[in-house]
Design a protein around this motif. Structure first.
Motif, PDB file in Angstrom:
ATOM      1  N   VAL A   1       0.854  -1.186   0.000  1.00  0.00           N
ATOM      2  CA  VAL A   1       0.000   0.000   0.000  1.00  0.00           C
ATOM      3  C   VAL A   1       0.894   1.241   0.000  1.00  0.00           C
ATOM      4  N   LEU A   2       0.753   2.067  -1.024  1.00  0.00           N
ATOM      5  CA  LEU A   2       1.613   3.239  -1.181  1.00  0.00           C
ATOM      6  C   LEU A   2       1.223   4.361  -0.230  1.00  0.00           C
ATOM      7  N   SER A   3       2.225   5.190   0.128  1.00  0.00           N
ATOM      8  CA  SER A   3       1.968   6.313   1.025  1.00  0.00           C
ATOM      9  C   SER A   3       3.040   7.379   0.880  1.00  0.00           C
ATOM     10  N   ASN A   4       2.634   8.612   1.166  1.00  0.00           N
ATOM     11  CA  ASN A   4       3.573   9.712   1.358  1.00  0.00           C
ATOM     12  C   ASN A   4       3.906   9.814   2.847  1.00  0.00           C
TER      13      ASN A   4
ATOM     14  N   CYS B   1       1.861  13.584  -4.554  1.00  0.00           N
ATOM     15  CA  CYS B   1       2.758  13.800  -5.697  1.00  0.00           C
ATOM     16  C   CYS B   1       2.343  12.933  -6.879  1.00  0.00           C
ATOM     17  N   MET B   2       1.052  12.555  -6.934  1.00  0.00           N
ATOM     18  CA  MET B   2       0.502  11.654  -7.956  1.00  0.00           C
ATOM     19  C   MET B   2       1.133  10.263  -7.872  1.00  0.00           C
ATOM     20  N   LEU B   3       1.580   9.889  -6.687  1.00  0.00           N
ATOM     21  CA  LEU B   3       2.109   8.548  -6.438  1.00  0.00           C
ATOM     22  C   LEU B   3       1.053   7.501  -6.793  1.00  0.00           C
ATOM     23  N   GLN B   4       1.450   6.463  -7.553  1.00  0.00           N
ATOM     24  CA  GLN B   4       0.495   5.414  -7.934  1.00  0.00           C
ATOM     25  C   GLN B   4       1.221   4.248  -8.590  1.00  0.00           C
ATOM     26  N   TRP B   5       0.567   3.085  -8.579  1.00  0.00           N
ATOM     27  CA  TRP B   5       1.061   1.927  -9.310  1.00  0.00           C
ATOM     28  C   TRP B   5       0.742   2.110 -10.785  1.00  0.00           C
TER      29      TRP B   5
ATOM     30  N   GLU C   1       9.199  25.577  -0.973  1.00  0.00           N
ATOM     31  CA  GLU C   1      10.060  25.101  -2.057  1.00  0.00           C
ATOM     32  C   GLU C   1      11.091  24.090  -1.565  1.00  0.00           C
ATOM     33  N   SER C   2      11.574  24.254  -0.343  1.00  0.00           N
ATOM     34  CA  SER C   2      12.632  23.385   0.178  1.00  0.00           C
ATOM     35  C   SER C   2      12.107  22.116   0.844  1.00  0.00           C
ATOM     36  N   ASP C   3      10.806  21.988   1.006  1.00  0.00           N
ATOM     37  CA  ASP C   3      10.242  20.843   1.724  1.00  0.00           C
ATOM     38  C   ASP C   3      10.280  19.573   0.876  1.00  0.00           C
ATOM     39  N   SER C   4      10.924  18.561   1.419  1.00  0.00           N
ATOM     40  CA  SER C   4      10.978  17.257   0.769  1.00  0.00           C
ATOM     41  C   SER C   4      10.204  16.251   1.623  1.00  0.00           C
ATOM     42  N   ILE C   5       9.433  15.390   0.982  1.00  0.00           N
ATOM     43  CA  ILE C   5       8.709  14.343   1.705  1.00  0.00           C
ATOM     44  C   ILE C   5       9.174  12.974   1.227  1.00  0.00           C
ATOM     45  N   GLY C   6       8.908  11.963   2.050  1.00  0.00           N
ATOM     46  CA  GLY C   6       9.269  10.603   1.701  1.00  0.00           C
ATOM     47  C   GLY C   6       8.188   9.909   0.897  1.00  0.00           C
ATOM     48  N   ILE C   7       8.618   8.939   0.095  1.00  0.00           N
ATOM     49  CA  ILE C   7       7.729   8.075  -0.681  1.00  0.00           C
ATOM     50  C   ILE C   7       7.999   6.651  -0.221  1.00  0.00           C
ATOM     51  N   GLY C   8       6.947   5.888   0.045  1.00  0.00           N
ATOM     52  CA  GLY C   8       7.163   4.523   0.478  1.00  0.00           C
ATOM     53  C   GLY C   8       5.927   3.669   0.326  1.00  0.00           C
ATOM     54  N   MET C   9       6.024   2.446   0.811  1.00  0.00           N
ATOM     55  CA  MET C   9       4.872   1.541   0.790  1.00  0.00           C
ATOM     56  C   MET C   9       4.868   0.695   2.051  1.00  0.00           C
ATOM     57  N   VAL C  10       3.678   0.284   2.435  1.00  0.00           N
ATOM     58  CA  VAL C  10       3.484  -0.543   3.620  1.00  0.00           C
ATOM     59  C   VAL C  10       3.300  -1.984   3.175  1.00  0.00           C
TER      60      VAL C  10
ATOM     61  N   PRO D   1      10.843   2.313   2.404  1.00  0.00           N
ATOM     62  CA  PRO D   1      11.092   3.587   1.708  1.00  0.00           C
ATOM     63  C   PRO D   1      11.401   3.355   0.235  1.00  0.00           C
ATOM     64  N   LEU D   2      10.893   4.257  -0.614  1.00  0.00           N
ATOM     65  CA  LEU D   2      11.101   4.136  -2.053  1.00  0.00           C
ATOM     66  C   LEU D   2      11.817   5.341  -2.650  1.00  0.00           C
ATOM     67  N   GLY D   3      11.676   6.512  -2.030  1.00  0.00           N
ATOM     68  CA  GLY D   3      12.292   7.700  -2.595  1.00  0.00           C
ATOM     69  C   GLY D   3      11.826   8.956  -1.895  1.00  0.00           C
ATOM     70  N   THR D   4      12.065  10.097  -2.511  1.00  0.00           N
ATOM     71  CA  THR D   4      11.642  11.388  -1.967  1.00  0.00           C
ATOM     72  C   THR D   4      11.122  12.260  -3.107  1.00  0.00           C
ATOM     73  N   THR D   5      10.498  13.373  -2.742  1.00  0.00           N
ATOM     74  CA  THR D   5      10.034  14.319  -3.752  1.00  0.00           C
ATOM     75  C   THR D   5       9.943  15.724  -3.182  1.00  0.00           C
ATOM     76  N   LYS D   6      10.142  16.705  -4.062  1.00  0.00           N
ATOM     77  CA  LYS D   6       9.907  18.110  -3.729  1.00  0.00           C
ATOM     78  C   LYS D   6       8.781  18.691  -4.565  1.00  0.00           C
ATOM     79  N   ALA D   7       7.944  17.824  -5.124  1.00  0.00           N
ATOM     80  CA  ALA D   7       6.783  18.254  -5.911  1.00  0.00           C
ATOM     81  C   ALA D   7       5.550  17.574  -5.337  1.00  0.00           C
TER      82      ALA D   7
END
Length: 422
Positions: free
Chosen positions: A66-69, A112-116, A80-89, A99-105
């Motif tokens: 299950v994907l999550s920010n 961040c339009m995270l999806q399979w 502009e400087s805020d980065s969040i994590g990308i991951g899945m449970v 953890p899968l990655g990070t994004t600043k968008a």
């Protein structure tokens, strides 16, 4: 109560399992009592977790991951400087966070339009910012291979190779909470630019083509008096199940962009052909493709009250859905059960007690099944509110919602609805 018993009960003259009491303020119908549904929170603090919008694949094809920010703060706009994590449970291994990655968008409402990616067993994508442009990261979660496409995406076609997108810089300029911080709209002084709008994207090559501009939308159809001197933009793109057409909302803000936005719902071929103003009312809100031809949307058609309505694409056919039952705006989808038209999953915004309700609407019997109530403290308002945005698993038997947890902020909640839908 099993599903067959529920169906028998809601069609009986005297249904013992139905409550004759009033539902939460945001619903208005007789309701099946809230069942003791298996529910658990699958993410934990100290960081906060959420997925965002309701029309993306959050569950992998096996319904295990299950994907999550993941974010370290709440209750303010992204910078502009805020980065969040990308991951899945990993729900098959004690809800382990991977953890899968990070994004600043990113933004609060849609992440961040995270999806399979459809037709790809292990592939996910999300938007990011790289230098002076927004991009899309595409990751194979099994091999770890990652590549970058030099454009952000909004919605994917079922083939997993084609996407549609619009300008997140302009969305940010027009309505914070849905665009991304960090880059200015190059057309911010233009009311309806002719070189910005709806793009089709090839995810293999990264090539994109502008297929319908904001200027074209503003000049299509009968128009609306409030468009005079208004500033226009696109939002909420969603490709049809057969991959032939996409919906987008054409929005405009009168008085040069300072007024309250109005909305028309367009459908259009992915090649830009055959644009059609499906809902010209100015009132379209949340919507979903029911199938290749029909769209269910919250709106107020001319001469009709606010409500959910079923539109037949490229026609003026429209009929109410859940009239007198689904009486408040919410984030609606059809569960992939049976022929895909039997069950509508929906939610409400906070009522005066700050409670959001997630429920199922059984179309054949016009009955509501309340899935759960989720408190939303008053601090969750405006741009950083935490809508539940209910999303279903691939088999349609599990729901995931975003909702605050005491002392842990927003987290992911899983709800097993298999006993209801069968």
């Amino acid at each position: 109560m099993k599903r067959r018993d529920f169906l028998k009960a809601v069609t009986a003259t005297s249904a013992g399992c139905l409550l004759n009491t009033t539902l939460p303020q945001s619903l208005s119908a007789e309701s099946v009592d809230q069942w003791s549904l298996p529910t658990r929170v699958i993410t934990t603090g100290p960081k906060h977790h959420w997925f965002g919008y309701y029309d993306k694949w959050q569950f992998d094809p096996t319904d295990r991951f299950v994907l999550s920010n993941e974010v370290s703060f709440e209750h303010r706009s992204p910078r502009e400087s805020d980065s969040i994590g990308i991951g899945m449970v990993d729900t098959g291994e004690a809800d382990r966070w991977i953890p899968l990655g990070t994004t600043k968008a990113w933004c609060w409402q849609q992440g961040c339009m995270l999806q399979w990616v459809p037709q790809r067993e292990h592939t996910v994508l999300w938007n990011d910012r790289e230098g002076d442009q927004f991009v899309c990261r595409i990751l194979d979660t099994k091999s770890g291979d990652q590549r970058t496409v030099d454009t952000p995406i909004y919605s994917l076609a079922p083939d997993g190779q084609t996407a549609v997108t619009t300008d997140f810089r302009r969305i940010q300029d027009m309505r914070k909470g849905y665009g991304y911080a960090g880059l200015a709209d190059p057309h911010r002084d233009e009311l309806a630019p002719d070189d910005s709008g709806l793009w089709r994207v090839d995810l293999e090559s990264g090539d994109r083509e502008l297929v319908f501009s904001i200027a074209e939308a503003a000049s299509t159809g009968a128009g609306n008096p409030s468009m005079e001197g208004a500033k226009h933009y696109f939002n909420h793109l969603l490709v049809s199940p057969d991959g032939n057409r996409t919906i987008f909302l054409h929005r405009w803000r009168p008085d040069g962009g300072r007024g309250k936005f109005r909305t028309r719902m367009f459908t259009i071929g992915l090649d830009g052909s055959d644009p059609y103003v499906l809902d010209p009312s100015g009132s379209t809100s949340h919507f979903i493709w029911r199938d290749d031809e029909y769209i269910c949307a919250w709106t107020r058609p001319e001469g009709q009250p606010w409500g959910f309505y079923l539109f037949k694409d490229k026609t003026d056919e429209v009929e109410p859905v859940g009239r007198g039952v689904m009486t408040k705006n919410g984030h609606n989808t059809y569960l992939p059960i049976g022929d895909g038209t039997e069950w509508i999953l929906n939610d409400t915004y906070p009522d005066r007690d700050r409670v959001q309700t997630v429920y199922l609407y059984h179309v054949p019997t016009e009955k509501v099944v309340k899935v759960g109530d989720f408190p939303s403290p008053r601090v969750y308002t405006g741009e950083w509110r935490c809508d539940t945005h209910p999303r279903y698993s691939r088999d349609g038997k599990t729901i995931c919602v975003d909702s605050p947890v005491e002392r842990s902020g927003r987290q992911l909640h899983l709800i097993d609805i298999s006993e209801i839908v069968g």
